[in-house]
Design a protein around this motif. Structure first.
Motif, PDB file in Angstrom:
ATOM      1  N   MET A  80     148.483  63.970 108.028  1.00 42.55           N
ATOM      2  CA  MET A  80     148.661  65.171 108.688  1.00 42.55           C
ATOM      3  C   MET A  80     150.223  65.827 108.821  1.00 42.55           C
ATOM      4  N   ILE A  81     150.376  67.051 108.815  1.00 45.50           N
ATOM      5  CA  ILE A  81     151.505  67.574 108.561  1.00 45.50           C
ATOM      6  C   ILE A  81     151.572  68.623 109.912  1.00 45.50           C
ATOM      7  N   GLU A  82     152.738  68.622 110.503  1.00 47.66           N
ATOM      8  CA  GLU A  82     152.841  69.643 111.780  1.00 47.66           C
ATOM      9  C   GLU A  82     154.431  70.314 111.456  1.00 47.66           C
TER      10      GLU A  82
ATOM     11  N   GLU B 218     172.069  70.868 116.867  1.00 46.80           N
ATOM     12  CA  GLU B 218     172.617  71.893 115.941  1.00 46.80           C
ATOM     13  C   GLU B 218     171.156  72.257 115.160  1.00 46.80           C
ATOM     14  N   ASP B 219     171.314  73.744 114.819  1.00 46.93           N
ATOM     15  CA  ASP B 219     170.143  74.267 114.112  1.00 46.93           C
ATOM     16  C   ASP B 219     170.172  73.843 112.602  1.00 46.93           C
ATOM     17  N   MET B 220     168.944  73.244 112.183  1.00 50.99           N
ATOM     18  CA  MET B 220     168.537  72.605 110.914  1.00 50.99           C
ATOM     19  C   MET B 220     168.427  73.415 109.854  1.00 50.99           C
ATOM     20  N   GLY B 221     167.914  74.667 110.231  1.00 51.55           N
ATOM     21  CA  GLY B 221     167.600  75.515 109.153  1.00 51.55           C
ATOM     22  C   GLY B 221     166.298  75.214 108.358  1.00 51.55           C
ATOM     23  N   GLU B 222     166.006  75.880 107.360  1.00 53.38           N
ATOM     24  CA  GLU B 222     165.208  75.742 106.355  1.00 53.38           C
ATOM     25  C   GLU B 222     163.839  75.459 107.211  1.00 53.38           C
ATOM     26  N   ASP B 223     162.841  74.645 106.597  1.00 57.72           N
ATOM     27  CA  ASP B 223     161.715  74.319 107.012  1.00 57.72           C
ATOM     28  C   ASP B 223     161.363  72.948 107.144  1.00 57.72           C
ATOM     29  N   TRP B 224     161.224  72.286 108.305  1.00 61.57           N
ATOM     30  CA  TRP B 224     161.050  70.809 108.454  1.00 61.57           C
ATOM     31  C   TRP B 224     159.727  70.573 109.127  1.00 61.57           C
ATOM     32  N   TRP B 225     159.142  69.497 108.686  1.00 57.67           N
ATOM     33  CA  TRP B 225     157.806  69.311 109.101  1.00 57.67           C
ATOM     34  C   TRP B 225     157.495  67.684 109.641  1.00 57.67           C
ATOM     35  N   TYR B 226     156.859  67.433 110.586  1.00 54.78           N
ATOM     36  CA  TYR B 226     156.474  66.081 110.925  1.00 54.78           C
ATOM     37  C   TYR B 226     155.385  65.478 109.931  1.00 54.78           C
ATOM     38  N   ILE B 227     155.592  64.320 109.562  1.00 52.49           N
ATOM     39  CA  ILE B 227     154.624  63.520 108.773  1.00 52.49           C
ATOM     40  C   ILE B 227     153.802  62.946 109.838  1.00 52.49           C
ATOM     41  N   LYS B 228     152.409  62.910 110.140  1.00 51.06           N
ATOM     42  CA  LYS B 228     152.079  62.170 111.152  1.00 51.06           C
ATOM     43  C   LYS B 228     150.992  61.200 110.441  1.00 51.06           C
ATOM     44  N   ASP B 229     150.710  59.853 111.177  1.00 49.31           N
ATOM     45  CA  ASP B 229     149.745  58.872 110.656  1.00 49.31           C
ATOM     46  C   ASP B 229     148.361  59.311 111.022  1.00 49.31           C
ATOM     47  N   PRO B 230     147.231  58.570 110.631  1.00 47.44           N
ATOM     48  CA  PRO B 230     146.006  58.930 111.145  1.00 47.44           C
ATOM     49  C   PRO B 230     145.640  59.054 112.752  1.00 47.44           C
TER      50      PRO B 230
ATOM     51  N   GLY C 235     147.857  60.230 114.767  1.00 46.50           N
ATOM     52  CA  GLY C 235     148.502  61.330 115.085  1.00 46.50           C
ATOM     53  C   GLY C 235     150.063  60.955 115.560  1.00 46.50           C
ATOM     54  N   ASN C 236     150.477  60.009 115.107  1.00 45.97           N
ATOM     55  CA  ASN C 236     151.987  59.485 115.557  1.00 45.97           C
ATOM     56  C   ASN C 236     152.954  59.931 114.444  1.00 45.97           C
ATOM     57  N   ILE C 237     153.964  60.563 115.040  1.00 42.96           N
ATOM     58  CA  ILE C 237     155.057  61.194 114.009  1.00 42.96           C
ATOM     59  C   ILE C 237     155.712  59.658 113.173  1.00 42.96           C
ATOM     60  N   CYS C 238     155.475  59.778 111.989  1.00 44.21           N
ATOM     61  CA  CYS C 238     155.904  58.549 111.102  1.00 44.21           C
ATOM     62  C   CYS C 238     156.707  59.082 109.914  1.00 44.21           C
TER      63      CYS C 238
ATOM     64  N   SER D 259     147.958  60.054 101.064  1.00 45.11           N
ATOM     65  CA  SER D 259     147.056  60.855 101.747  1.00 45.11           C
ATOM     66  C   SER D 259     147.382  62.289 102.112  1.00 45.11           C
ATOM     67  N   ILE D 260     148.680  62.373 102.027  1.00 49.57           N
ATOM     68  CA  ILE D 260     149.190  63.758 102.410  1.00 49.57           C
ATOM     69  C   ILE D 260     149.587  64.733 101.490  1.00 49.57           C
TER      70      ILE D 260
END
Length: 148
Positions: free
Chosen positions: A1-3, A35-47, A49-52, A91-92
């Motif tokens: 899952m990606i958030e 500090e603002d990181m700009g660009e697009d960042w996404w969390y990768i989550k395990d099945p 729902g934990n951020i991994c 899986s992602i």
């Protein structure tokens, strides 16, 4: 899952994950707290729902190598050490492709970049190739690309 990470800043999970990633996976980040990181960042989550891990996406045009063919969605990512070997990347990849198609509508190519200095470069390369990505390389990186 990606958030999606809304308003990514050098703090919290993003800072913790990138501060602990092995050398050679991402460029070292020299940022101030919050500090603002700009660009697009996404969390990768395990099945569960934990951020991994983290996914970074940048969409751009390249008039030299990809002229008049749309934008390139370049991705880089890292998965925390304790979450590796569990099939999360495999899986992602489909989720990443769907995300690029829906969010970066002008993108016609996904370019996954894995630095050769990463101990996981070969594994990452094989995983993407199994999903239909084409392999190429330059002096410092393995480039895995797929038209969408």
């Amino acid at each position: 899952m990606i958030e999606k990470i809304e308003s990514p800043k050098w703090a919290g999970h993003l800072k913790r994950i990138l501060s602990n990633v092995e050398s050679g996976i991402f460029n070292e980040i020299d940022a101030e707290e919050n500090e603002d990181m700009g660009e697009d960042w996404w969390y990768i989550k395990d099945p569960e729902g934990n951020i991994c891990g983290l996914l970074w996406i940048s969409s751009y045009t390249d008039d030299l190598f990809y002229r008049d063919r749309g934008e390139i969605a370049e991705i880089s990512f890292c998965i925390q050490e304790e979450s590796r070997g569990k099939g999360i990347l495999s899986s992602i990849i489909g989720n990443i492709e769907d995300l690029v198609k829906s969010t970066y509508k002008n993108a016609t190519l996904i370019l996954a970049v894995s630095r050769k200095t990463s101990a996981y470069c070969e594994l990452v390369s094989k995983t993407f190739q199994k999903k239909g990505y084409h392999f190429s390389e330059n002096e410092s990186s393995v480039l895995l690309q797929k038209e969408i």
